[in-house]
Design an enzyme around this catalytic site. Sequence first.
Site, PDB file in Angstrom:
ATOM      1  N   ASN A   3       0.700  -1.202   0.151  1.00 17.84           N
ATOM      2  CA  ASN A   3       0.100   0.072  -0.096  1.00 17.84           C
ATOM      3  C   ASN A   3       0.915   1.287   0.110  1.00 17.84           C
ATOM      4  O   ASN A   3       1.457   1.540   1.107  1.00 17.84           O
ATOM      5  CB  ASN A   3      -1.010  -0.076   1.306  1.00 17.84           C
ATOM      6  CG  ASN A   3      -1.649   1.220   1.386  1.00 17.84           C
ATOM      7  OD1 ASN A   3      -1.882   2.126   0.503  1.00 17.84           O
ATOM      8  ND2 ASN A   3      -2.523   1.497   2.496  1.00 17.84           N
ATOM      9  N   TRP A   4       1.015   1.802  -1.076  1.00 21.46           N
ATOM     10  CA  TRP A   4       2.124   2.850  -1.312  1.00 21.46           C
ATOM     11  C   TRP A   4       1.425   4.142  -0.746  1.00 21.46           C
ATOM     12  O   TRP A   4       2.152   5.129  -0.459  1.00 21.46           O
ATOM     13  CB  TRP A   4       2.209   3.172  -2.644  1.00 21.46           C
ATOM     14  CG  TRP A   4       3.264   2.187  -3.363  1.00 21.46           C
ATOM     15  CD1 TRP A   4       4.046   1.215  -2.871  1.00 21.46           C
ATOM     16  CD2 TRP A   4       3.663   2.200  -4.848  1.00 21.46           C
ATOM     17  NE1 TRP A   4       4.610   0.636  -3.626  1.00 21.46           N
ATOM     18  CE2 TRP A   4       4.505   1.136  -4.846  1.00 21.46           C
ATOM     19  CE3 TRP A   4       3.160   3.122  -5.737  1.00 21.46           C
ATOM     20  CZ2 TRP A   4       4.969   0.935  -6.321  1.00 21.46           C
ATOM     21  CZ3 TRP A   4       3.892   2.870  -7.009  1.00 21.46           C
ATOM     22  CH2 TRP A   4       4.883   1.666  -7.120  1.00 21.46           C
ATOM     23  N   LYS A   5       0.149   4.188  -0.312  1.00 27.70           N
ATOM     24  CA  LYS A   5      -0.241   5.498   0.143  1.00 27.70           C
ATOM     25  C   LYS A   5      -0.018   6.656  -0.651  1.00 27.70           C
ATOM     26  O   LYS A   5      -0.174   6.462  -1.779  1.00 27.70           O
ATOM     27  CB  LYS A   5       0.081   5.766   1.674  1.00 27.70           C
ATOM     28  CG  LYS A   5       0.141   4.445   2.570  1.00 27.70           C
ATOM     29  CD  LYS A   5       0.275   4.509   4.123  1.00 27.70           C
ATOM     30  CE  LYS A   5      -0.095   3.341   4.746  1.00 27.70           C
ATOM     31  NZ  LYS A   5      -0.020   3.441   6.283  1.00 27.70           N
TER      32      LYS A   5
ATOM     33  N   HIS B   9      -9.514   1.537   4.740  1.00 32.74           N
ATOM     34  CA  HIS B   9      -8.298   1.835   5.485  1.00 32.74           C
ATOM     35  C   HIS B   9      -8.484   2.470   6.602  1.00 32.74           C
ATOM     36  O   HIS B   9      -9.218   3.734   6.528  1.00 32.74           O
ATOM     37  CB  HIS B   9      -6.926   2.341   4.562  1.00 32.74           C
ATOM     38  CG  HIS B   9      -5.776   1.937   5.311  1.00 32.74           C
ATOM     39  ND1 HIS B   9      -5.198   3.123   5.895  1.00 32.74           N
ATOM     40  CD2 HIS B   9      -4.669   1.267   4.938  1.00 32.74           C
ATOM     41  CE1 HIS B   9      -3.866   2.682   6.274  1.00 32.74           C
ATOM     42  NE2 HIS B   9      -3.791   1.718   5.907  1.00 32.74           N
TER      43      HIS B   9
ATOM     44  N   GLU C 112      -6.579   4.859   7.806  1.00 30.40           N
ATOM     45  CA  GLU C 112      -6.394   6.342   7.409  1.00 30.40           C
ATOM     46  C   GLU C 112      -7.733   6.935   6.784  1.00 30.40           C
ATOM     47  O   GLU C 112      -7.867   8.156   6.959  1.00 30.40           O
ATOM     48  CB  GLU C 112      -5.179   6.464   6.650  1.00 30.40           C
ATOM     49  CG  GLU C 112      -3.851   6.212   7.357  1.00 30.40           C
ATOM     50  CD  GLU C 112      -2.567   5.620   6.777  1.00 30.40           C
ATOM     51  OE1 GLU C 112      -2.687   5.658   5.585  1.00 30.40           O
ATOM     52  OE2 GLU C 112      -1.920   5.062   7.203  1.00 30.40           O
TER      53      GLU C 112
ATOM     54  N   GLU D  93      -5.388  -4.601  10.504  1.00 32.37           N
ATOM     55  CA  GLU D  93      -4.330  -3.660  10.829  1.00 32.37           C
ATOM     56  C   GLU D  93      -4.541  -2.951  12.030  1.00 32.37           C
ATOM     57  O   GLU D  93      -5.496  -2.021  12.251  1.00 32.37           O
ATOM     58  CB  GLU D  93      -4.219  -2.819   9.702  1.00 32.37           C
ATOM     59  CG  GLU D  93      -3.910  -3.277   8.408  1.00 32.37           C
ATOM     60  CD  GLU D  93      -3.342  -2.281   7.435  1.00 32.37           C
ATOM     61  OE1 GLU D  93      -2.128  -2.682   6.841  1.00 32.37           O
ATOM     62  OE2 GLU D  93      -3.944  -1.142   7.242  1.00 32.37           O
TER      63      GLU D  93
ATOM     64  N   GLY E 237       2.806   2.429  10.580  1.00 30.08           N
ATOM     65  CA  GLY E 237       3.808   3.245  10.541  1.00 30.08           C
ATOM     66  C   GLY E 237       4.503   3.593  11.899  1.00 30.08           C
ATOM     67  O   GLY E 237       5.178   4.734  11.848  1.00 30.08           O
TER      68      GLY E 237
ATOM     69  N   SER F 113       3.541  -2.315  10.202  1.00 32.23           N
ATOM     70  CA  SER F 113       5.019  -2.428  10.435  1.00 32.23           C
ATOM     71  C   SER F 113       5.663  -4.002  10.206  1.00 32.23           C
ATOM     72  O   SER F 113       6.390  -4.404  10.836  1.00 32.23           O
ATOM     73  CB  SER F 113       5.332  -1.977  11.934  1.00 32.23           C
ATOM     74  OG  SER F 113       5.095  -0.639  12.331  1.00 32.23           O
TER      75      SER F 113
ATOM     76  N   GLY G 156       2.872  -1.031   4.148  1.00 31.29           N
ATOM     77  CA  GLY G 156       3.061   0.314   3.800  1.00 31.29           C
ATOM     78  C   GLY G 156       4.403   0.597   3.523  1.00 31.29           C
ATOM     79  O   GLY G 156       4.986   0.430   2.529  1.00 31.29           O
ATOM     80  N   GLY G 157       5.169   1.136   4.652  1.00 28.07           N
ATOM     81  CA  GLY G 157       6.738   1.802   4.376  1.00 28.07           C
ATOM     82  C   GLY G 157       7.549   0.733   3.740  1.00 28.07           C
ATOM     83  O   GLY G 157       8.064   1.041   2.899  1.00 28.07           O
TER      84      GLY G 157
HETATM   85  P1  13P Z   1       3.264   0.173   7.623  1.00 25.66           P
HETATM   86  O1  13P Z   1       3.721  -1.042   6.984  1.00 25.66           O
HETATM   87  O2  13P Z   1       4.103   1.439   7.047  1.00 25.66           O
HETATM   88  O3  13P Z   1       2.880   0.347   8.968  1.00 25.66           O
HETATM   89  O4  13P Z   1       1.804   0.516   7.211  1.00 25.66           O
HETATM   90  C1  13P Z   1       0.917  -0.471   7.321  1.00 25.66           C
HETATM   91  C2  13P Z   1      -0.651  -0.061   6.495  1.00 25.66           C
HETATM   92  O5  13P Z   1      -1.207   0.892   6.686  1.00 25.66           O
HETATM   93  C3  13P Z   1      -0.608  -0.685   5.253  1.00 25.66           C
HETATM   94  O6  13P Z   1      -1.826  -0.407   4.689  1.00 25.66           O
END
Ligand code: 13P
Length: 250
Positions: free
Chosen positions: A9-11, A94, A96, A166, A172, A212, A233-234
Amino acid sequence: MRQPIIAGNWKMFKTISEAKSFFADVKGKAEIDGVESVICAPYIALPALVEAAQGTTIAIGAQNVHFEDNGAYTGEISGVMLKELGVKYVILGHSERRAYFGETDEIVNKKVHAAFKHDLLPIVCVGEKLEEREADQTKDVCKVQTTEAFKGLNAEQAAQVVVAYEPIWAIGTGKSSTSADAEDVIAYIRSVIADLYDAATADAVRIQYGGSVKPGNIAEYMGQANIDGALVGGASLEPASYIQLIEGAK
Ligand code: 13P
């Protein structure tokens, strides 16, 4: 047997040229038998990624969709548009989007139905806030979010949903859930789906852990009976680490 699925998930990261360069670096290497690789990118990078992914086994996903097919919804993108583009997956609900854009369980459910209407496969995110975990409400929160997201789906559709558990406090932050804790909640989510449908449907649903996840801990999560992959994500933003995640899911 459920096929493991790793979705990046590149956000709100990467321009079109950065997306193209990333794809060129992972092509071939992030394609491993037995693991499904997915990249969920910002809307404007999707056409280039879909084109680059042709002839590969890497699937491309969006990070949101509007529930209507078209209309006066400034700034929104519909399932009709994503389908024509050739997108396969869409991340829905998600945390967010729930936290910053007011998405409720009801909206998430409408989006799940819009996804199926246009042959897009939803990756539905559920998970508790830190205060909910501390109040021992993790399973209750996940049960409500899962039940509401699946509302109105038949068993055949339900079996195709990917759920991403999640825990919000782990996103993050570098603070990941232990694999045993994640397994406990994910097994519970599977039991919720079994109660909504039946054991065979629940057995077919793929449930990812997210929060994470890194190349260094992916194998630990994948070693758990109910964890079928990760939403990352990251660590999905660098080609080398994305490739290691796919390798680690094998
Ligand atoms: P991280 O892997 O950066 O913690 O993000 C998780 C996430 O929100 C994936 O959708």
